[in-house]
Design a protein around this motif. Structure first.
Motif, PDB file in Angstrom:
ATOM      1  N   ASP A  78      41.126  36.370  39.598  1.00 24.76           N
ATOM      2  CA  ASP A  78      40.296  35.724  38.582  1.00 24.76           C
ATOM      3  C   ASP A  78      40.363  36.537  37.296  1.00 24.76           C
ATOM      4  N   LEU A  84      41.504  36.431  44.651  1.00 32.90           N
ATOM      5  CA  LEU A  84      41.047  35.130  45.126  1.00 32.90           C
ATOM      6  C   LEU A  84      41.796  34.705  46.380  1.00 32.90           C
ATOM      7  N   ALA A 105      42.457  29.230  44.351  1.00 26.20           N
ATOM      8  CA  ALA A 105      41.772  29.920  43.258  1.00 26.20           C
ATOM      9  C   ALA A 105      40.505  29.141  42.939  1.00 26.20           C
ATOM     10  N   VAL A 107      37.599  29.014  41.709  1.00 23.00           N
ATOM     11  CA  VAL A 107      36.604  29.465  40.730  1.00 23.00           C
ATOM     12  C   VAL A 107      36.790  28.606  39.476  1.00 23.00           C
ATOM     13  N   ALA A 111      42.816  30.467  38.797  1.00 30.73           N
ATOM     14  CA  ALA A 111      43.351  31.828  38.687  1.00 30.73           C
ATOM     15  C   ALA A 111      43.749  32.119  37.250  1.00 30.73           C
TER      16      ALA A 111
END
Length: 139
Positions: A78, A84, A105, A107, A111
């Motif tokens: 991240d 991640l 990834a 989030v 990424a």
């Protein structure tokens, strides 16, 4: 003004001011970079890194030489360098092999950086590079 036209006008205004609609993707359209990793013994990996919303992938071919075995690892990070996801290929010793390494990834924004390593049979890095979202090649 019709509902359809009102929606179009609002979307245009939001786009012009940098706002996004609820449910819109966290990241921009997919982007990618080329990767070339090599050992000093004729072994190498050639491929691409692709970033998408909440995932990334490394795709390419591992080229071992003269029974010099190699594998490829990839890790997604991240924006503050938290890992991640980390995945790798199996060991390849006698023939080239296409590889697909999918990375999660999950989030907002996905990424921001991918690290790719060409490894020897003991897991030591022969070559490594980093791709940051927006790069066109591995550094």
């Amino acid at each position: 003004m019709t509902v359809k036209r009102t929606t179009a006008v609002l979307a245009t205004l939001m786009a012009a001011t940098g706002l996004t609609l609820v449910g819109a993707p966290d990241a921009l359209a997919a982007d990618g970079a080329t990767v070339y990793l090599s050992g000093n013994d004729g072994t190498y990996f050639s491929g691409t890194v692709n970033f998408t919303n909440r995932s990334a992938s490394v795709d390419g071919v591992v080229y071992p030489s003269s029974n010099r075995c190699r594998r490829v690892n990839a890790a997604a990070f991240d924006s503050v360098t938290n890992v991640l996801d980390l995945k790798g290929t199996r060991l390849w010793c006698t023939m080239s092999s296409p590889q697909h390494i999918p990375l999660t990834a999950n989030v907002p924004g996905g990424a921001s950086k991918i690290g790719i390593s060409l490894l020897d049979p003991e897991g030591y890095s022969v070559d490594i590079c980093w791709v940051t979202r927006g790069d066109t090649s591995c550094r």
